[in-house]
Write a protein that holds these residues in place. Structure first.
Motif, PDB file in Angstrom:
ATOM      1  N   VAL A  11       0.855  -1.193   0.000  1.00  0.00           N
ATOM      2  CA  VAL A  11       0.000   0.000   0.000  1.00  0.00           C
ATOM      3  C   VAL A  11       0.892   1.245   0.000  1.00  0.00           C
ATOM      4  O   VAL A  11       1.792   1.370   0.819  1.00  0.00           O
ATOM      5  CB  VAL A  11      -0.908   0.013   1.255  1.00  0.00           C
ATOM      6  CG1 VAL A  11      -1.669   1.331   1.367  1.00  0.00           C
ATOM      7  CG2 VAL A  11      -1.880  -1.161   1.217  1.00  0.00           C
ATOM      8  N   LEU A  13      -0.666   4.421  -0.512  1.00  0.00           N
ATOM      9  CA  LEU A  13      -1.535   5.549  -0.186  1.00  0.00           C
ATOM     10  C   LEU A  13      -2.810   5.031   0.468  1.00  0.00           C
ATOM     11  O   LEU A  13      -3.440   4.105  -0.036  1.00  0.00           O
ATOM     12  CB  LEU A  13      -1.856   6.250  -1.514  1.00  0.00           C
ATOM     13  CG  LEU A  13      -2.910   7.328  -1.552  1.00  0.00           C
ATOM     14  CD1 LEU A  13      -2.502   8.489  -0.676  1.00  0.00           C
ATOM     15  CD2 LEU A  13      -3.081   7.801  -2.990  1.00  0.00           C
ATOM     16  N   ARG A  14      -3.122   5.620   1.621  1.00  0.00           N
ATOM     17  CA  ARG A  14      -4.359   5.195   2.285  1.00  0.00           C
ATOM     18  C   ARG A  14      -5.075   6.380   2.917  1.00  0.00           C
ATOM     19  O   ARG A  14      -4.506   7.096   3.742  1.00  0.00           O
ATOM     20  CB  ARG A  14      -4.048   4.163   3.380  1.00  0.00           C
ATOM     21  CG  ARG A  14      -5.318   3.475   3.896  1.00  0.00           C
ATOM     22  CD  ARG A  14      -5.057   2.711   5.183  1.00  0.00           C
ATOM     23  NE  ARG A  14      -4.098   1.633   5.045  1.00  0.00           N
ATOM     24  CZ  ARG A  14      -4.400   0.393   4.652  1.00  0.00           C
ATOM     25  NH1 ARG A  14      -5.631   0.078   4.354  1.00  0.00           N
ATOM     26  NH2 ARG A  14      -3.460  -0.518   4.580  1.00  0.00           N
ATOM     27  N   LEU A  15      -6.301   6.582   2.487  1.00  0.00           N
ATOM     28  CA  LEU A  15      -7.160   7.568   3.144  1.00  0.00           C
ATOM     29  C   LEU A  15      -8.178   6.771   3.932  1.00  0.00           C
ATOM     30  O   LEU A  15      -8.813   5.866   3.393  1.00  0.00           O
ATOM     31  CB  LEU A  15      -7.904   8.444   2.125  1.00  0.00           C
ATOM     32  CG  LEU A  15      -7.140   9.593   1.485  1.00  0.00           C
ATOM     33  CD1 LEU A  15      -6.411   9.109   0.256  1.00  0.00           C
ATOM     34  CD2 LEU A  15      -8.075  10.704   1.092  1.00  0.00           C
ATOM     35  N   ASP A  16      -8.316   7.123   5.195  1.00  0.00           N
ATOM     36  CA  ASP A  16      -9.180   6.347   6.063  1.00  0.00           C
ATOM     37  C   ASP A  16     -10.248   7.253   6.682  1.00  0.00           C
ATOM     38  O   ASP A  16      -9.923   8.101   7.507  1.00  0.00           O
ATOM     39  CB  ASP A  16      -8.302   5.724   7.163  1.00  0.00           C
ATOM     40  CG  ASP A  16      -8.743   4.331   7.507  1.00  0.00           C
ATOM     41  OD1 ASP A  16      -9.609   3.796   6.802  1.00  0.00           O
ATOM     42  OD2 ASP A  16      -8.215   3.788   8.501  1.00  0.00           O
ATOM     43  N   SER A  56     -12.773   6.763   2.124  1.00  0.00           N
ATOM     44  CA  SER A  56     -11.682   5.810   2.347  1.00  0.00           C
ATOM     45  C   SER A  56     -11.205   5.303   0.994  1.00  0.00           C
ATOM     46  O   SER A  56     -12.015   4.963   0.133  1.00  0.00           O
ATOM     47  CB  SER A  56     -12.149   4.627   3.206  1.00  0.00           C
ATOM     48  OG  SER A  56     -12.488   5.078   4.495  1.00  0.00           O
ATOM     49  N   LEU A  57      -9.889   5.292   0.830  1.00  0.00           N
ATOM     50  CA  LEU A  57      -9.317   4.878  -0.459  1.00  0.00           C
ATOM     51  C   LEU A  57      -7.937   4.288  -0.206  1.00  0.00           C
ATOM     52  O   LEU A  57      -7.116   4.882   0.478  1.00  0.00           O
ATOM     53  CB  LEU A  57      -9.198   6.115  -1.371  1.00  0.00           C
ATOM     54  CG  LEU A  57      -8.484   5.949  -2.708  1.00  0.00           C
ATOM     55  CD1 LEU A  57      -9.327   5.115  -3.663  1.00  0.00           C
ATOM     56  CD2 LEU A  57      -8.202   7.315  -3.345  1.00  0.00           C
ATOM     57  N   THR A  58      -7.712   3.101  -0.748  1.00  0.00           N
ATOM     58  CA  THR A  58      -6.396   2.479  -0.620  1.00  0.00           C
ATOM     59  C   THR A  58      -5.816   2.283  -2.016  1.00  0.00           C
ATOM     60  O   THR A  58      -6.480   1.742  -2.896  1.00  0.00           O
ATOM     61  CB  THR A  58      -6.527   1.107   0.089  1.00  0.00           C
ATOM     62  OG1 THR A  58      -7.136   1.325   1.358  1.00  0.00           O
ATOM     63  CG2 THR A  58      -5.170   0.461   0.295  1.00  0.00           C
ATOM     64  N   HIS A  60      -2.460   0.818  -4.164  1.00  0.00           N
ATOM     65  CA  HIS A  60      -1.254  -0.013  -4.076  1.00  0.00           C
ATOM     66  C   HIS A  60      -0.166   0.484  -5.024  1.00  0.00           C
ATOM     67  O   HIS A  60      -0.452   1.172  -6.010  1.00  0.00           O
ATOM     68  CB  HIS A  60      -1.598  -1.473  -4.386  1.00  0.00           C
ATOM     69  CG  HIS A  60      -2.501  -2.090  -3.368  1.00  0.00           C
ATOM     70  ND1 HIS A  60      -3.870  -2.026  -3.463  1.00  0.00           N
ATOM     71  CD2 HIS A  60      -2.228  -2.744  -2.223  1.00  0.00           C
ATOM     72  CE1 HIS A  60      -4.401  -2.628  -2.419  1.00  0.00           C
ATOM     73  NE2 HIS A  60      -3.422  -3.074  -1.643  1.00  0.00           N
ATOM     74  N   ILE A  93      -4.610  10.056   6.798  1.00  0.00           N
ATOM     75  CA  ILE A  93      -4.047   9.902   5.458  1.00  0.00           C
ATOM     76  C   ILE A  93      -2.599   9.450   5.610  1.00  0.00           C
ATOM     77  O   ILE A  93      -1.860  10.010   6.416  1.00  0.00           O
ATOM     78  CB  ILE A  93      -4.158  11.217   4.642  1.00  0.00           C
ATOM     79  CG1 ILE A  93      -3.076  11.347   3.541  1.00  0.00           C
ATOM     80  CG2 ILE A  93      -4.051  12.459   5.510  1.00  0.00           C
ATOM     81  CD1 ILE A  93      -3.473  10.679   2.282  1.00  0.00           C
TER      82      ILE A  93
END
Ligand SMILES: Nc1ncnc2c1ncn2[C@@H]1O[C@H](COP(=O)(O)OP(=O)(O)OP(=O)(O)O)[C@@H](O)[C@H]1O
Length: 255
Positions: A11, A13-16, A56-58, A60, A93
Protein backbone atom coordinates in the motif's frame (compact mmCIF):
# COMPACT_ATOMS: atom_id res chain seq x y z
CA UNK A 1 -0.28 0.87 -22.90
CA UNK A 2 2.98 -1.03 -23.14
CA UNK A 3 5.21 -2.65 -20.50
CA UNK A 4 2.82 -1.96 -17.70
CA UNK A 5 4.22 -3.35 -14.47
CA UNK A 6 1.48 -5.21 -12.61
CA UNK A 7 0.61 -3.50 -9.33
CA UNK A 8 2.36 -4.90 -6.28
CA UNK A 9 0.55 -5.56 -3.06
CA UNK A 10 2.23 -2.86 -1.05
CA UNK A 11 0.00 0.00 0.00
CA UNK A 12 1.45 3.40 -0.94
CA UNK A 13 -1.54 5.55 -0.19
CA UNK A 14 -4.36 5.19 2.29
CA UNK A 15 -7.16 7.57 3.14
CA UNK A 16 -9.18 6.35 6.06
CA UNK A 17 -12.62 7.83 6.79
CA UNK A 18 -11.50 11.29 5.66
CA UNK A 19 -13.85 14.22 6.11
CA UNK A 20 -13.21 17.81 5.01
CA UNK A 21 -15.48 20.72 5.73
CA UNK A 22 -15.31 24.25 4.37
CA UNK A 23 -16.83 27.36 5.84
CA UNK A 24 -19.09 28.85 3.23
CA UNK A 25 -19.90 32.15 4.90
CA UNK A 26 -17.87 33.96 7.53
CA UNK A 27 -20.02 37.03 7.81
CA UNK A 28 -23.67 37.90 8.00
CA UNK A 29 -25.46 41.22 8.03
CA UNK A 30 -25.00 43.53 10.98
CA UNK A 31 -28.57 42.77 12.04
CA UNK A 32 -27.97 39.02 12.03
CA UNK A 33 -24.75 39.49 13.99
CA UNK A 34 -26.58 41.66 16.56
CA UNK A 35 -29.35 39.09 16.99
CA UNK A 36 -26.68 36.44 17.42
CA UNK A 37 -24.93 38.54 20.10
CA UNK A 38 -28.18 39.38 21.92
CA UNK A 39 -29.13 35.69 21.96
CA UNK A 40 -25.90 34.91 23.77
CA UNK A 41 -23.84 33.83 20.74
CA UNK A 42 -25.86 30.67 20.32
CA UNK A 43 -25.40 28.71 17.13
CA UNK A 44 -22.90 29.18 14.38
CA UNK A 45 -22.88 32.25 12.16
CA UNK A 46 -21.07 30.51 9.35
CA UNK A 47 -22.53 27.83 7.13
CA UNK A 48 -20.43 24.73 6.70
CA UNK A 49 -20.13 22.52 3.69
CA UNK A 50 -18.78 18.98 3.57
CA UNK A 51 -16.49 18.65 0.56
CA UNK A 52 -15.41 15.14 1.60
CA UNK A 53 -17.46 12.79 3.69
CA UNK A 54 -16.13 9.55 5.14
CA UNK A 55 -13.83 8.92 2.19
CA UNK A 56 -11.68 5.81 2.35
CA UNK A 57 -9.32 4.88 -0.46
CA UNK A 58 -6.40 2.48 -0.62
CA UNK A 59 -3.93 2.60 -3.51
CA UNK A 60 -1.25 -0.01 -4.08
CA UNK A 61 2.21 0.39 -5.51
CA UNK A 62 2.09 0.81 -9.29
CA UNK A 63 -1.61 1.49 -9.59
CA UNK A 64 -2.91 4.23 -11.89
CA UNK A 65 -6.12 5.66 -10.55
CA UNK A 66 -8.50 8.18 -12.12
CA UNK A 67 -10.70 10.23 -9.81
CA UNK A 68 -13.86 11.02 -11.72
CA UNK A 69 -17.04 12.90 -10.93
CA UNK A 70 -19.05 16.01 -11.62
CA UNK A 71 -17.87 19.52 -10.71
CA UNK A 72 -17.61 19.99 -6.99
CA UNK A 73 -17.67 16.28 -6.14
CA UNK A 74 -14.44 16.56 -4.13
CA UNK A 75 -11.77 15.28 -6.51
CA UNK A 76 -9.33 18.18 -6.21
CA UNK A 77 -9.83 18.34 -2.46
CA UNK A 78 -8.86 14.66 -2.32
CA UNK A 79 -5.67 15.33 -4.29
CA UNK A 80 -4.81 18.28 -2.06
CA UNK A 81 -5.18 16.09 1.00
CA UNK A 82 -2.99 13.39 -0.58
CA UNK A 83 -0.32 15.95 -1.46
CA UNK A 84 -0.39 17.41 2.03
CA UNK A 85 -1.36 20.97 1.06
CA UNK A 86 -4.59 20.45 3.00
CA UNK A 87 -5.33 18.45 6.13
CA UNK A 88 -8.46 16.42 6.71
CA UNK A 89 -10.78 17.49 9.56
CA UNK A 90 -11.23 13.91 10.64
CA UNK A 91 -9.81 10.64 9.42
CA UNK A 92 -6.25 9.80 8.52
CA UNK A 93 -4.05 9.90 5.46
CA UNK A 94 -0.85 7.95 4.93
CA UNK A 95 1.52 8.11 1.94
CA UNK A 96 4.70 6.11 1.44
CA UNK A 97 7.48 7.66 -0.66
CA UNK A 98 7.87 10.95 -2.46
CA UNK A 99 4.69 12.60 -3.71
CA UNK A 100 4.85 15.14 -6.50
CA UNK A 101 2.53 16.45 -9.08
CA UNK A 102 0.61 19.14 -10.68
CA UNK A 103 -2.24 20.21 -8.53
CA UNK A 104 -2.27 23.93 -8.89
CA UNK A 105 -0.02 24.69 -11.82
CA UNK A 106 3.16 26.32 -10.66
CA UNK A 107 1.75 26.86 -7.18
CA UNK A 108 5.30 27.06 -5.88
CA UNK A 109 6.42 29.51 -8.59
CA UNK A 110 7.53 33.00 -7.71
CA UNK A 111 6.34 35.43 -10.39
CA UNK A 112 9.18 37.92 -10.05
CA UNK A 113 11.89 35.31 -10.45
CA UNK A 114 13.14 33.98 -13.78
CA UNK A 115 12.27 30.45 -14.88
CA UNK A 116 15.74 29.25 -13.91
CA UNK A 117 15.36 30.25 -10.24
CA UNK A 118 11.86 28.88 -10.19
CA UNK A 119 13.10 25.49 -11.35
CA UNK A 120 15.45 25.39 -8.35
CA UNK A 121 12.81 26.72 -5.98
CA UNK A 122 10.04 24.38 -7.12
CA UNK A 123 12.24 21.29 -7.35
CA UNK A 124 13.54 22.00 -3.83
CA UNK A 125 9.96 22.31 -2.56
CA UNK A 126 9.26 18.94 -4.18
CA UNK A 127 12.16 17.41 -2.27
CA UNK A 128 15.16 17.51 -4.62
CA UNK A 129 18.64 18.44 -3.45
CA UNK A 130 20.67 21.15 -5.23
CA UNK A 131 22.95 18.46 -6.71
CA UNK A 132 19.97 16.54 -8.06
CA UNK A 133 18.57 19.71 -9.63
CA UNK A 134 21.97 20.64 -11.12
CA UNK A 135 22.16 17.18 -12.71
CA UNK A 136 18.65 17.35 -14.17
CA UNK A 137 18.43 21.06 -14.97
CA UNK A 138 19.20 20.77 -18.68
CA UNK A 139 16.72 17.90 -19.09
CA UNK A 140 14.04 19.91 -17.32
CA UNK A 141 14.54 22.90 -19.61
CA UNK A 142 14.73 20.68 -22.70
CA UNK A 143 11.49 18.92 -21.72
CA UNK A 144 9.73 22.25 -21.18
CA UNK A 145 10.91 23.52 -24.61
CA UNK A 146 10.82 27.08 -23.32
CA UNK A 147 14.38 27.69 -24.57
CA UNK A 148 15.83 31.14 -23.89
CA UNK A 149 12.77 32.13 -21.85
CA UNK A 150 14.34 30.23 -18.98
CA UNK A 151 15.99 33.51 -17.97
CA UNK A 152 12.79 35.55 -18.26
CA UNK A 153 10.67 36.29 -15.20
CA UNK A 154 7.76 33.88 -15.14
CA UNK A 155 5.23 36.71 -14.85
CA UNK A 156 5.86 37.23 -18.57
CA UNK A 157 5.13 33.59 -19.44
CA UNK A 158 1.98 32.52 -21.22
CA UNK A 159 -0.17 30.06 -19.24
CA UNK A 160 1.09 27.25 -21.50
CA UNK A 161 4.75 28.11 -20.87
CA UNK A 162 4.07 28.23 -17.17
CA UNK A 163 2.49 24.79 -17.34
CA UNK A 164 5.34 23.38 -19.39
CA UNK A 165 7.96 24.42 -16.87
CA UNK A 166 5.89 23.29 -13.90
CA UNK A 167 5.22 19.90 -15.50
CA UNK A 168 8.86 19.49 -16.51
CA UNK A 169 10.00 20.10 -12.93
CA UNK A 170 7.38 17.76 -11.47
CA UNK A 171 8.18 14.79 -13.73
CA UNK A 172 11.90 15.16 -13.10
CA UNK A 173 11.52 14.84 -9.33
CA UNK A 174 11.06 11.11 -9.96
CA UNK A 175 8.14 10.81 -7.55
CA UNK A 176 6.83 7.53 -6.15
CA UNK A 177 3.30 8.88 -6.26
CA UNK A 178 2.46 11.32 -9.04
CA UNK A 179 -0.65 13.47 -8.81
CA UNK A 180 -2.15 15.23 -11.82
CA UNK A 181 -5.14 17.55 -11.64
CA UNK A 182 -6.81 18.46 -14.91
CA UNK A 183 -3.91 20.58 -16.00
CA UNK A 184 -3.12 18.89 -19.26
CA UNK A 185 -5.90 20.93 -20.82
CA UNK A 186 -3.70 24.04 -20.63
CA UNK A 187 -0.89 22.83 -22.87
CA UNK A 188 -1.03 22.71 -26.66
CA UNK A 189 -1.67 19.40 -28.36
CA UNK A 190 1.95 18.29 -29.04
CA UNK A 191 2.96 19.13 -25.47
CA UNK A 192 -0.10 17.34 -24.15
CA UNK A 193 0.91 14.23 -26.08
CA UNK A 194 4.42 14.47 -24.69
CA UNK A 195 3.07 14.78 -21.13
CA UNK A 196 0.79 11.80 -21.60
CA UNK A 197 3.70 9.74 -22.94
CA UNK A 198 5.77 10.78 -19.93
CA UNK A 199 2.97 9.85 -17.52
CA UNK A 200 2.56 6.47 -19.25
CA UNK A 201 6.30 5.94 -18.94
CA UNK A 202 6.11 6.67 -15.20
CA UNK A 203 3.30 4.15 -14.84
CA UNK A 204 5.16 1.52 -16.86
CA UNK A 205 8.13 2.00 -14.52
CA UNK A 206 5.82 1.04 -11.65
CA UNK A 207 5.16 4.51 -10.26
CA UNK A 208 1.80 5.19 -8.70
CA UNK A 209 -0.48 7.70 -10.38
CA UNK A 210 -3.61 9.53 -9.27
CA UNK A 211 -5.24 11.64 -11.96
CA UNK A 212 -8.23 13.99 -11.77
CA UNK A 213 -9.80 14.66 -15.14
CA UNK A 214 -13.05 15.24 -16.97
CA UNK A 215 -11.46 13.90 -20.15
CA UNK A 216 -12.91 10.41 -20.03
CA UNK A 217 -11.10 9.26 -23.17
CA UNK A 218 -7.75 10.45 -21.86
CA UNK A 219 -8.08 8.81 -18.45
CA UNK A 220 -8.82 5.49 -20.11
CA UNK A 221 -5.52 5.77 -21.98
CA UNK A 222 -3.61 6.39 -18.78
CA UNK A 223 -5.42 4.72 -15.88
CA UNK A 224 -6.39 1.16 -15.09
CA UNK A 225 -8.55 1.94 -12.08
CA UNK A 226 -11.38 4.44 -11.81
CA UNK A 227 -13.01 5.91 -8.74
CA UNK A 228 -16.20 7.94 -9.12
CA UNK A 229 -17.00 10.59 -6.54
CA UNK A 230 -20.31 12.24 -5.81
CA UNK A 231 -20.89 14.92 -3.20
CA UNK A 232 -17.68 14.10 -1.38
CA UNK A 233 -18.26 10.36 -1.26
CA UNK A 234 -16.94 7.47 -3.32
CA UNK A 235 -19.81 5.92 -5.25
CA UNK A 236 -17.87 3.58 -7.53
CA UNK A 237 -14.48 1.85 -7.53
CA UNK A 238 -13.49 -0.50 -10.35
CA UNK A 239 -11.63 -0.57 -13.64
CA UNK A 240 -11.33 2.77 -15.40
CA UNK A 241 -13.56 1.60 -18.25
CA UNK A 242 -16.25 0.49 -15.78
CA UNK A 243 -15.98 3.76 -13.87
CA UNK A 244 -16.39 5.79 -17.07
CA UNK A 245 -19.44 3.66 -17.96
CA UNK A 246 -20.86 4.15 -14.47
CA UNK A 247 -20.35 7.92 -14.62
CA UNK A 248 -21.88 8.25 -18.09
CA UNK A 249 -24.89 6.21 -17.01
CA UNK A 250 -25.26 8.28 -13.86
CA UNK A 251 -25.00 11.53 -15.81
CA UNK A 252 -27.59 10.34 -18.32
CA UNK A 253 -29.93 9.63 -15.43
CA UNK A 254 -29.31 13.11 -13.99
CA UNK A 255 -29.85 14.92 -17.31
N1 LIG B 1 -10.96 26.40 -0.01
C1 LIG B 1 -12.26 26.18 -0.14
N2 LIG B 1 -13.18 26.90 0.54
C2 LIG B 1 -14.50 26.67 0.42
N3 LIG B 1 -15.02 25.69 -0.37
C3 LIG B 1 -14.16 24.96 -1.07
C4 LIG B 1 -12.74 25.14 -1.01
N4 LIG B 1 -12.15 24.22 -1.82
C5 LIG B 1 -13.16 23.50 -2.36
N5 LIG B 1 -14.36 23.93 -1.91
C6 LIG B 1 -15.67 23.38 -2.27
O1 LIG B 1 -15.62 21.98 -2.05
C7 LIG B 1 -16.33 21.31 -3.09
C8 LIG B 1 -15.43 20.29 -3.73
O2 LIG B 1 -14.45 20.98 -4.48
P1 LIG B 1 -13.37 20.24 -5.37
O3 LIG B 1 -12.54 21.31 -6.00
O4 LIG B 1 -12.70 19.21 -4.58
O5 LIG B 1 -14.31 19.55 -6.46
P2 LIG B 1 -13.90 18.85 -7.82
O6 LIG B 1 -14.60 17.54 -7.85
O7 LIG B 1 -12.43 18.85 -8.00
O8 LIG B 1 -14.59 19.84 -8.85
P3 LIG B 1 -14.18 20.26 -10.36
O9 LIG B 1 -14.51 19.10 -11.23
O10 LIG B 1 -15.09 21.42 -10.62
O11 LIG B 1 -12.75 20.65 -10.37
C9 LIG B 1 -16.83 22.38 -4.03
O12 LIG B 1 -18.19 22.64 -3.76
C10 LIG B 1 -15.98 23.59 -3.72
O13 LIG B 1 -16.71 24.78 -3.91
Amino acid sequence: MTDRTPPGQEVVLRLDHVTKEFVLRHTRSLKEALVWLVKGRKGDLSAKFKALEDLSLTVHDGESVALLGLNGSGKSTTLKIISGVMRPDTGTIGVRGRVAGLIEVGAGFHLDLPGRDNVYLNAAILGMTKEEIDAKFDDIVAFSEIGDFIDTEVKFYSSGMYLRLAFAVAVHTDPDVFLVDEILAVGDEPFQRKCIARIQELVSRGKTLVVVSHDLELVQQICERGVVMEKGRMVFDGTCAEAVGFLRERNRGAA
